[in-house]
Scaffold this active site. Structure first.
Site, PDB file in Angstrom:
ATOM      1  N   LYS A  79       0.923  -1.259  -0.097  1.00  0.00           N
ATOM      2  CA  LYS A  79      -0.002   0.031  -0.021  1.00  0.00           C
ATOM      3  C   LYS A  79       0.754   1.201   0.029  1.00  0.00           C
ATOM      4  O   LYS A  79       2.061   1.198   0.384  1.00  0.00           O
ATOM      5  CB  LYS A  79      -0.694   0.229   1.289  1.00  0.00           C
ATOM      6  CG  LYS A  79      -2.061   0.649   1.186  1.00  0.00           C
ATOM      7  CD  LYS A  79      -3.294   0.346   0.767  1.00  0.00           C
ATOM      8  CE  LYS A  79      -4.344   1.125   0.577  1.00  0.00           C
ATOM      9  NZ  LYS A  79      -5.806   0.548   0.146  1.00  0.00           N
ATOM     10  N   GLY A 179     -20.299   6.926   5.697  1.00  0.00           N
ATOM     11  CA  GLY A 179     -19.285   7.287   4.681  1.00  0.00           C
ATOM     12  C   GLY A 179     -20.108   6.825   3.185  1.00  0.00           C
ATOM     13  O   GLY A 179     -20.098   5.760   3.008  1.00  0.00           O
ATOM     14  N   GLY A 181     -19.052   7.621   0.235  1.00  0.00           N
ATOM     15  CA  GLY A 181     -18.085   7.984  -0.836  1.00  0.00           C
ATOM     16  C   GLY A 181     -18.277   6.974  -2.043  1.00  0.00           C
ATOM     17  O   GLY A 181     -19.543   6.369  -2.306  1.00  0.00           O
ATOM     18  N   VAL A 183     -17.492   3.929  -2.680  1.00  0.00           N
ATOM     19  CA  VAL A 183     -18.065   2.485  -2.122  1.00  0.00           C
ATOM     20  C   VAL A 183     -19.311   2.664  -1.519  1.00  0.00           C
ATOM     21  O   VAL A 183     -20.286   1.935  -1.804  1.00  0.00           O
ATOM     22  CB  VAL A 183     -17.112   1.705  -1.490  1.00  0.00           C
ATOM     23  CG1 VAL A 183     -17.563   0.415  -1.196  1.00  0.00           C
ATOM     24  CG2 VAL A 183     -15.765   1.521  -2.131  1.00  0.00           C
ATOM     25  N   TYR A 185     -21.654   4.867  -1.431  1.00  0.00           N
ATOM     26  CA  TYR A 185     -22.826   5.126  -2.002  1.00  0.00           C
ATOM     27  C   TYR A 185     -23.414   4.254  -3.001  1.00  0.00           C
ATOM     28  O   TYR A 185     -24.739   3.767  -3.338  1.00  0.00           O
ATOM     29  CB  TYR A 185     -22.600   6.527  -2.944  1.00  0.00           C
ATOM     30  CG  TYR A 185     -23.818   7.066  -3.492  1.00  0.00           C
ATOM     31  CD1 TYR A 185     -24.502   8.176  -2.692  1.00  0.00           C
ATOM     32  CD2 TYR A 185     -24.588   6.819  -4.547  1.00  0.00           C
ATOM     33  CE1 TYR A 185     -25.879   8.716  -2.958  1.00  0.00           C
ATOM     34  CE2 TYR A 185     -25.919   7.237  -4.767  1.00  0.00           C
ATOM     35  CZ  TYR A 185     -26.554   8.298  -4.041  1.00  0.00           C
ATOM     36  OH  TYR A 185     -27.753   8.679  -4.424  1.00  0.00           O
TER      37      TYR A 185
END
Ligand code: NAI
Length: 350
Positions: A79, A179, A181, A183, A185
């Site tokens: 990452k 959240g 965002g 994902v 939504y």
């Protein structure tokens, strides 16, 4: 020292990059390359300190190894985080400098997008390195991974509902999403489509009105979303939603969401079980995006293959739940054990 950092253990390499001209400061953490080149997204975020950024990249890279091994992908775990510069900066110059950084580590890390990185940023990275996936254009481009992540999480929620309530049917089930965002939504859309009753919160208010209007969602204050009176809690913001402060107030009987590293500390797994809350381990059910990316990395993007891997994700989650129930252990501990076994498989890819 980095070597005594609590989250360093197990990492193969941690790279720190600096480019004075563009203001780039980034960490790339390569956790494990047994199964293939370390793959995981790049996060672009404002960190309170370099130490916070380092802790974030180390925890996220380790989670990628577990996630990729659990999904039986031919990639390892890694990452990256880019520390958002203070003040004005040239975004293209910054992401180009970052692309050069990825190139210098010679294919041991393949990046994709994570929080704060756009498809346009990915295209800039691509001008400097081929070690990038999740692109919108080009051969085998797999595009934005978020909708596939959302589909995997949705499938995971159904599997969890079947265990907890005896049916995967989510019609009328109350679900809180922290959240909204990319994902969150898309997950809300899946859930609304099957008749779930949604409560949603986001610190960025721009998508809330749309969710209320188009999905019939109820808007909840960000301070109240984790304790909403719901059946299912889906953390889809940043990590650490499940912690000693939030846990006593959780009213859901299932925690299943997209966010990486939802348990702030490992002991939260036992704490959830003790409260009778079924936890779908984050890296098991949020693997859809990296599955999609892995198809691109393999050079054979194929929607049917991605769907088969999502079926496998459901089976793996079912196995985690079965073993946790029969062995009287937490779902997180079973998942970690299964992932470690799969991570130990060394593939000759170099
Ligand atoms: P995003 O940046 O599009 O969405 C995150 C949303 O959370 C934003 O709308 C943000 O305003 C909101 N948020 C942040 N803090 C909040 C808080 N305290 N309360 C309520 N809302 C808050 O990111 P994305 O891509 O949707 O990812 C969401 C989570 O899922 C992240 O943890 C990410 O690492 C993880 N994830 C994402 C994948 C993907 O394919 N995009 C794949 C696997 C995991």
């Amino acid at each position: 020292s980095i070597f005594s950092h609590p989250d360093f253990d197990g990492h193969e390499a941690v790279h720190a990059f600096c480019d004075t001209e563009s203001g780039l400061r980034a960490f790339i953490a390569v956790h494990n390359t047994n199964r293939g080149p370390a793959s995981g997204g790049t996060r672009f975020w404002t960190y309170a300190s370099d130490g916070d950024a380092l802790a974030d990249v180390l925890r996220l890279s380790r989670a990628m190894s577990y996630k990729n091994a659990m999904a039986q992908l031919d990639i390892g775990g890694g990452k990256a985080v880019i520390l958002r510069p203070e003040g004005a900066f040239d975004r293209n110059a910054l992401f180009a400098a970052y692309g050069r950084s990825v190139e210098t580590i010679g294919g041991t890390y393949i990046t994709a997008e994570d929080v704060g990185v756009s498809p346009a940023d990915m295209a800039v990275i691509k001008t400097q390195t081929d070690n990038v996936a999740g692109l919108s254009e080009g051969d085998n481009a797999s595009g934005d991974p978020s909708p596939v992540t959302a589909e995997g999480v949705f499938r995971g929620i159904r599997v969890a509902a079947e265990r907890a309530y005896g049916s995967p049917d989510l019609n009328g089930r109350r679900v809180a999403i922290q959240g909204l965002g990319s994902v969150g939504y898309a997950l809300a859309e899946h859930l609304a489509h099957v008749g779930a009753d949604l409560q949603v919160a986001d610190i960025d208010t721009s998508r809330l009105a749309r969710a209320e209007k188009e999905l019939g969602a109820t808007i909840v204050d960000t301070n109240d979303i984790l304790s909403a009176d719901v059946d299912i809690l889906a953390p889809c913001a940043l990590g650490g939603a499940i912690n000693s402060d939030s846990l006593p107030a959780i009213r859901a009987s299932i925690v299943a969401g997209a966010a990486n590293n939802q348990l702030r500390t490992p002991d939260m797994a036992e704490a959830l079980t003790a409260r009778g809350i079924l936890y779908a381990p984050d890296y098991v059910i949020n693997a859809g995006g990296i599955i999609n990316v892995a198809a691109e990395v393999a050079g054979r993007y194929d929607v049917a293959w991605v769907q088969t891997k999502l079926d496998q994700l459901e089976e793996t989650l079912g196995e985690v739940f079965d073993r946790a129930a029969s062995e009287g252990r937490t779902t997180a501990s079973i998942a970690n054990e299964m992932a470690q076994e799969r991570m130990a498989v060394i593939r000759d890819w170099r």
